[in-house]
Design a protein around this motif. Structure first.
Motif, short mmCIF file in Angstrom:
data_model
loop_
_atom_site.label_atom_id
_atom_site.label_comp_id
_atom_site.label_asym_id
_atom_site.label_seq_id
_atom_site.Cartn_x
_atom_site.Cartn_y
_atom_site.Cartn_z
N LEU A 195 -41.60 19.37 27.24
CA LEU A 195 -42.18 19.19 28.57
C LEU A 195 -41.64 20.27 29.51
CD1 LEU A 195 -42.13 15.32 29.14
CD2 LEU A 195 -43.98 16.74 28.36
N TYR A 196 -40.35 20.55 29.38
CA TYR A 196 -39.75 21.65 30.15
C TYR A 196 -39.53 22.82 29.20
CZ TYR A 196 -38.50 17.91 33.46
OH TYR A 196 -38.53 16.85 34.33
N LYS A 197 -39.75 24.00 29.74
CA LYS A 197 -39.57 25.19 28.89
C LYS A 197 -38.11 25.65 28.95
CE LYS A 197 -43.19 27.42 30.46
NZ LYS A 197 -44.03 28.54 30.85
N LEU A 226 -40.22 6.94 26.54
CA LEU A 226 -39.51 7.40 27.73
C LEU A 226 -39.24 6.23 28.69
CD1 LEU A 226 -41.46 10.70 28.48
CD2 LEU A 226 -39.29 10.47 27.29
N PHE A 235 -33.29 23.86 36.14
CA PHE A 235 -34.42 23.07 36.64
C PHE A 235 -34.06 22.43 37.97
CE2 PHE A 235 -37.18 19.25 36.45
CZ PHE A 235 -38.39 19.91 36.33
N TYR A 236 -34.78 22.85 39.02
CA TYR A 236 -34.54 22.33 40.37
C TYR A 236 -33.05 22.38 40.74
CZ TYR A 236 -39.29 20.45 40.25
OH TYR A 236 -40.65 20.31 40.17
N GLY A 237 -32.41 23.48 40.44
CA GLY A 237 -31.02 23.66 40.82
C GLY A 237 -30.02 23.07 39.85
N ILE A 250 -42.15 9.12 20.68
CA ILE A 250 -41.42 9.24 21.95
C ILE A 250 -41.52 7.96 22.79
CG2 ILE A 250 -41.26 10.58 24.10
CD1 ILE A 250 -42.56 12.93 22.45
N GLU A 265 -45.73 23.83 18.09
CA GLU A 265 -45.70 22.70 19.02
C GLU A 265 -46.54 21.51 18.53
OE1 GLU A 265 -46.68 23.67 23.09
OE2 GLU A 265 -46.70 21.56 23.66
N ALA A 266 -47.78 21.79 18.13
CA ALA A 266 -48.67 20.69 17.75
C ALA A 266 -48.14 19.96 16.51
CB ALA A 266 -50.07 21.23 17.50
N LYS A 294 -31.24 25.87 30.28
CA LYS A 294 -32.40 25.55 31.11
C LYS A 294 -31.94 25.28 32.55
CE LYS A 294 -36.34 23.97 32.49
NZ LYS A 294 -37.37 24.96 32.74
N LYS A 326 -45.02 17.88 17.46
CA LYS A 326 -45.33 16.68 18.25
C LYS A 326 -46.02 15.61 17.40
CE LYS A 326 -45.12 18.44 22.89
NZ LYS A 326 -45.82 18.95 24.05
N LYS A 351 -36.42 16.00 27.76
CA LYS A 351 -37.72 16.58 28.13
C LYS A 351 -37.81 18.04 27.70
CE LYS A 351 -39.16 13.41 31.71
NZ LYS A 351 -39.25 13.08 33.11
N ILE A 392 -38.51 17.94 23.83
CA ILE A 392 -39.89 17.60 23.45
C ILE A 392 -40.91 18.55 24.07
CG2 ILE A 392 -39.35 15.19 22.98
CD1 ILE A 392 -40.57 14.41 25.63
#
Lengths: 222, 293
Positions: free
Chosen positions: B49-51, B79, B11-13, B77, B68-69, B9, B72, B44, B47
């Motif tokens: 939140l991030y793919k 956090l 994410f933002y560098g 969780i 997913e459903a 993954k 979850k 994240k 769970i």
């Protein structure tokens, strides 16, 4: 059961003040009764600006829905349904007010219909600019541009003291012609918005302050 | 219970690279690493939140992408940063979100809130950080989750509740059906409860093994500075010199001479993490390649 709960939860969170908006439109109709429709248009524009400002202050989509046992598709569907529900409720309430205005003799039926179209478009633009800050520059830009165009028309018509018939034509162009462009553009945008709102990463970017987003864009991170 | 394979993954560098993580049923896995190592990003991503870009997450035999459903519904969780609407009260959150879970019990939720002394009618934003953690825990416990995912849960807690929290963790896994993924920088907590330790550094998993194995593979050595310098450099994770002597983490006791001048003992999880971070990523990788794999 699950869908009802999610929709209910979203409704509780997205507190769009439909009733307040209707009261404002009703006030516009009172003015319309004595001013030949022009001031009502100005008031609707003012209301639009006010709602856009309000939209920017509204609470964000609750992030916790991403933790809940709901699939991405259901999330997206519920968000889309929410917007449609809001618009329908807004249109119904405003129509009721217009009917009252017509019955009381404040408005002609055609003006009432046009005002409802105006008012619902205001809601639409409000929803878009409120929840799609920055991303939906096109839709809100078109809306603002249209408003500017109407202002110019109004200033000109006020200057030359146009006849009521011409004024009706102007309102018709305004409400049906130009607004339909907004609706088409916004329709596409709202679809994208619902997709974005159902995706946590995209939502994070949407909710990010503009300066932070610009910095990340500069770095090529987003 | 949780099986993460080849997760990638960006994410933002920042990147998570090739993450593999397995937690069997009935066990607690501690996720450790310095700030910015990627613990929260990994959680994240697990769970949803991030793919993730590559890899798979499987919970209780179900792939996350297509279930997913259902998955979850099984997650509890907590956090570090409470993401619930700050304008809502715990009571309102229970009423709104509780029915979304198959096994939610409102009475159990209220009991947990009461037990943790969380005021049910106070807005989330008015609760202290510790209270917010307690509220999240109460909610996670009320819907009979099977996999608990805690991201820095003990950071804002007082020592009494921290102890209680760890006791709850132990109780949760007693029946052998539930598991916990527990990210923390308070590694002392993991010394008490964790069965497995996963050490993440700069988006990569450096070590992942049972706590006993982790502690037995390394040895904490104290000696005079010149004595520590005599140790084989490739076997020393990191060495620290002090005025009256120094300390080092060494890959195993065989690498330390049989000499009474060396004081040896089993390191704590915190010491393992500290010396690996101080030794630098490249050296840590070499050590692991040479002695651990």
């Amino acid at each position: 059961m699950r869908k009802i709960s999610l929709s209910y939860m979203l409704n509780r969170t997205f507190n769009v003040s439909t009733l307040g908006q209707c009261m404002w439109i009703f006030f516009c109709t009172q003015i319309t009764a004595v001013t030949n429709g022009m001031i009502a248009e100005v008031l609707i524009m003012v209301s639009m600006a006010a709602f856009v400002a309000l939209g920017a202050m509204l609470p964000k989509l609750p992030e916790e829905i991403f933790l809940m046992p709901v699939s991405r598709e259901d999330r997206e569907k519920s968000i889309r349904r929410l917007f449609v529900e809001k618009l329908i409720v807004s249109a119904i309430l405003q129509s009721v007010l217009m009917i009252i205005s017509v019955v009381c003799g404040f408005l002609t039926p055609i003006s009432a219909v046009l005002l409802v179209v105006d008012a619902v478009t205001v809601s639409y633009a409000f929803v878009l600019t409120g929840y799609y800050r920055g991303k939906n520059v096109n839709a809100s830009g078109i809306y603002t541009g249209t408003m500017m165009f109407i202002v110019i028309l109004m200033v000109i018509t006020a200057g030359v003291n146009v006849k009521p018939g011409l004024w009706a034509i102007i309102i018709t162009i305004n409400s049906v012609g130009l607004w339909s462009i907004v609706w088409c553009k916004a329709g596409k945008a709202i679809k994208g918005m619902c997709e974005d709102l159902a995706d946590y990463e995209k939502l994070m970017v949407t909710n990010m302050p503009l300066d932070k987003r610009a910095k990340l864009k500069e770095k090529g991170v987003i | 219970m949780l099986k993460v394979d080849g997760l990638n993954k960006t994410f933002y560098g920042f990147s998570l690279k090739n993450i593999d993580l397995h937690i069997p049923k009935g066990y607690i896995c501690g996720l450790i690493g310095e700030n910015g190592a990627g613990k929260s990003t990994l959680i994240k991503t697990i769970i949803g939140l991030y793919k993730m870009e590559e890899g798979s997450v499987v919970v209780d035999g179900m792939k996350f992408d297509s279930n997913e459903a259902q998955i979850k519904d099984m997650l509890g969780i907590v956090l570090d940063e409470c993401i619930y609407n700050p304008g809502y009260t715990p009571l309102k959150i229970g009423k709104l979100y509780g029915p979304l879970y198959t096994h939610y019990e409102e009475s159990a939720y209220l009991d947990w809130l009461k037990k943790f002394n969380v005021p049910a009618d106070k807005k989330i934003k008015q609760l202290s950080k510790g209270m917010q953690i307690k509220f999240q825990l109460a909610f996670a416990l009320s819907h009979k989750a099977k996999l608990f995912i805690f991201d820095e849960p003990t950071a804002g807690l007082d020592s009494d509740f921290r102890k209680e929290f760890l006791d709850i963790c132990m109780e949760l896994i007693e029946d052998g059906e539930r598991s916990i993924l527990f990210s923390t920088h308070i590694t002392e907590d993991l010394d008490r409860v964790a069965d497995y330790i996963t050490f993440i550094q700069d988006g990569e998993i450096l070590l992942s093994m049972t706590k006993e194995e982790l502690c037995s593979r390394f040895v904490y050595v104290q000696a005079e500075n010149y004595k520590l310098k005599l140790l084989k450099p490739t076997s020393v994770v990191h060495r620290e010199e002090g005025t009256y002597g120094g300390s080092a983490l060494v890959v195993n006791s065989k690498q330390v001479p049989l000499d009474n001048d060396y004081e040896k003992r089993v390191p704590t999880v915190e010491e393992v993490m500290y010396y690996f971070v101080k030794g630098g990523k490249a050296h840590a990788k070499d050590i692991i390649e040479l002695y651990v794999k």
